[in-house]
Design a protein around this motif. Sequence first.
Motif, PDB file in Angstrom:
ATOM      1  N   VAL A  43       6.115  -1.519  -2.796  1.00 39.05           N
ATOM      2  CA  VAL A  43       4.827  -1.122  -2.215  1.00 39.05           C
ATOM      3  C   VAL A  43       4.876  -0.793  -0.728  1.00 39.05           C
ATOM      4  O   VAL A  43       3.905  -0.248  -0.179  1.00 39.05           O
ATOM      5  CB  VAL A  43       3.759  -2.230  -2.437  1.00 39.05           C
ATOM      6  CG1 VAL A  43       3.402  -2.347  -3.918  1.00 39.05           C
ATOM      7  CG2 VAL A  43       4.229  -3.572  -1.890  1.00 39.05           C
TER       8      VAL A  43
ATOM      9  N   ALA B 125      -6.856  -5.519  -1.091  1.00 43.80           N
ATOM     10  CA  ALA B 125      -6.515  -4.486  -2.068  1.00 43.80           C
ATOM     11  C   ALA B 125      -7.517  -4.497  -3.219  1.00 43.80           C
ATOM     12  O   ALA B 125      -8.026  -3.440  -3.628  1.00 43.80           O
ATOM     13  CB  ALA B 125      -5.101  -4.723  -2.594  1.00 43.80           C
TER      14      ALA B 125
ATOM     15  N   THR C 239      -5.560   4.739   0.814  1.00 45.64           N
ATOM     16  CA  THR C 239      -4.756   3.964  -0.136  1.00 45.64           C
ATOM     17  C   THR C 239      -3.680   3.129   0.564  1.00 45.64           C
ATOM     18  O   THR C 239      -2.833   2.525  -0.090  1.00 45.64           O
ATOM     19  CB  THR C 239      -4.076   4.900  -1.157  1.00 45.64           C
ATOM     20  OG1 THR C 239      -3.298   5.875  -0.446  1.00 45.64           O
ATOM     21  CG2 THR C 239      -5.110   5.596  -2.025  1.00 45.64           C
TER      22      THR C 239
ATOM     23  N   LEU D  83      -0.459   1.886  -1.632  1.00 44.46           N
ATOM     24  CA  LEU D  83      -0.932   1.500  -2.960  1.00 44.46           C
ATOM     25  C   LEU D  83      -1.570   2.689  -3.673  1.00 44.46           C
ATOM     26  O   LEU D  83      -1.552   3.807  -3.167  1.00 44.46           O
ATOM     27  CB  LEU D  83      -1.913   0.334  -2.821  1.00 44.46           C
ATOM     28  CG  LEU D  83      -1.382  -0.872  -2.027  1.00 44.46           C
ATOM     29  CD1 LEU D  83      -2.449  -1.955  -1.908  1.00 44.46           C
ATOM     30  CD2 LEU D  83      -0.115  -1.431  -2.659  1.00 44.46           C
TER      31      LEU D  83
ATOM     32  N   LEU E   3      -7.576  -1.075  -4.975  1.00 45.05           N
ATOM     33  CA  LEU E   3      -6.217  -0.554  -4.811  1.00 45.05           C
ATOM     34  C   LEU E   3      -5.257  -1.411  -5.627  1.00 45.05           C
ATOM     35  O   LEU E   3      -5.283  -2.632  -5.543  1.00 45.05           O
ATOM     36  CB  LEU E   3      -5.807  -0.560  -3.341  1.00 45.05           C
ATOM     37  CG  LEU E   3      -6.648   0.322  -2.409  1.00 45.05           C
ATOM     38  CD1 LEU E   3      -6.213   0.141  -0.958  1.00 45.05           C
ATOM     39  CD2 LEU E   3      -6.538   1.790  -2.820  1.00 45.05           C
ATOM     40  N   THR E   4      -4.412  -0.750  -6.423  1.00 47.21           N
ATOM     41  CA  THR E   4      -3.502  -1.474  -7.297  1.00 47.21           C
ATOM     42  C   THR E   4      -2.064  -1.373  -6.804  1.00 47.21           C
ATOM     43  O   THR E   4      -1.689  -0.409  -6.133  1.00 47.21           O
ATOM     44  CB  THR E   4      -3.606  -0.947  -8.748  1.00 47.21           C
ATOM     45  OG1 THR E   4      -2.789  -1.760  -9.598  1.00 47.21           O
ATOM     46  CG2 THR E   4      -3.166   0.502  -8.864  1.00 47.21           C
ATOM     47  N   GLY E   5      -1.280  -2.379  -7.170  1.00 49.14           N
ATOM     48  CA  GLY E   5       0.127  -2.407  -6.783  1.00 49.14           C
ATOM     49  C   GLY E   5       0.507  -3.693  -6.080  1.00 49.14           C
ATOM     50  O   GLY E   5       1.685  -4.065  -6.041  1.00 49.14           O
ATOM     51  N   PHE E   6      -0.498  -4.380  -5.530  1.00 44.76           N
ATOM     52  CA  PHE E   6      -0.221  -5.590  -4.756  1.00 44.76           C
ATOM     53  C   PHE E   6      -0.578  -6.867  -5.520  1.00 44.76           C
ATOM     54  O   PHE E   6      -0.481  -7.961  -4.987  1.00 44.76           O
ATOM     55  CB  PHE E   6      -0.991  -5.551  -3.432  1.00 44.76           C
ATOM     56  CG  PHE E   6      -0.267  -6.197  -2.280  1.00 44.76           C
ATOM     57  CD1 PHE E   6       0.698  -5.499  -1.578  1.00 44.76           C
ATOM     58  CD2 PHE E   6      -0.544  -7.499  -1.895  1.00 44.76           C
ATOM     59  CE1 PHE E   6       1.378  -6.080  -0.511  1.00 44.76           C
ATOM     60  CE2 PHE E   6       0.125  -8.103  -0.834  1.00 44.76           C
ATOM     61  CZ  PHE E   6       1.096  -7.383  -0.141  1.00 44.76           C
TER      62      PHE E   6
ATOM     63  N   SER F  33      -3.788  -9.140  -0.664  1.00 42.77           N
ATOM     64  CA  SER F  33      -4.117  -8.912  -2.072  1.00 42.77           C
ATOM     65  C   SER F  33      -5.628  -8.848  -2.279  1.00 42.77           C
ATOM     66  O   SER F  33      -6.136  -8.013  -3.039  1.00 42.77           O
ATOM     67  CB  SER F  33      -3.512 -10.021  -2.931  1.00 42.77           C
ATOM     68  OG  SER F  33      -3.829  -9.842  -4.285  1.00 42.77           O
TER      69      SER F  33
END
Length: 306
Positions: free
Chosen positions: A151, A115, A98, A195, A120-123, A112
Amino acid sequence: MNKYLEFSKLLFSIYDEKDIELNSLMSEHIYFKVGGPVDILVNPNNVEQVKKTIDLCKKHNVPYFIIGNGSNILVKDGGIRGVVIKLCKLNKIAVNGTEIEAECGALLADVSKQALANSLTGFEFACGIPGSVGGAVFMNAGAYDGEIVFVIKEAVVLDDKNEIKVLTKDELELGYRSSIVMQKGFVVISATFELKVGNHESIKRRVDELTARREEKQPLEYPSAGSTFKRPPGYFAGKLIQDAGLKGFTIGGAGVSEKHSGFVINKGNATAEDVLAVIHYVQSTVKDKFNVELHPEVRIIGEEAK
């Protein structure tokens, strides 16, 4: 006359000829497409070259300046004396579970994409920010309610003694468009982002939504450095500028965007002097009308034209 011509010969012990540019126009290296020449510009391929360049500059008392993708810099028409170290070639990205580790020259848009590819989330917030990782950590870049501070796990930097140091999220002291890196003049080498596992389709929808919003509301068809001013406490810069009647205001080839008043743009053949004149006029007008001070988010560097 380039007074650092003799010094440039020392750099050929570190670089191949193709990685050194003399009297290169900074307008070719920054998003605003303005700015005079830099005496020497180098394009390091690795951290060791960065360290050796800085050591040489310090030893010979030659000024140096670090840039990445040039998306948040305004260079004056007289250019930059000394050496510009451009870090775009340090752009590797690695995904480990992650976590994503990215070198300073990696574009946020590419991080991004990695990700998204790895669900993977958050970016997502950074998908449209045109800068690179180094600059993003330097200024705690953000957009759409997201910021690097949310992040980041840690960053590898060169400190003021030109030594490699790992700084944790807390040690980076990330605030609104600020960091310990900015305050101390450190150089970001890489950053690790932490992430979370997410749903690929949901992440893609969010990226697509933010991309569409950016294309709809920002003047991407013109050279600029993104949001020109920091957000003043309790206000939005773009709203203040619009309410001051400055949307579309122009000096020379630069002006306030009619699409988004928070952007000063190069409308075509602008000089840095034009851009600065617009910035200063906007600041004074907003101060007079609303008693609010606007501070540039874009970094203004270099010398006036002689």
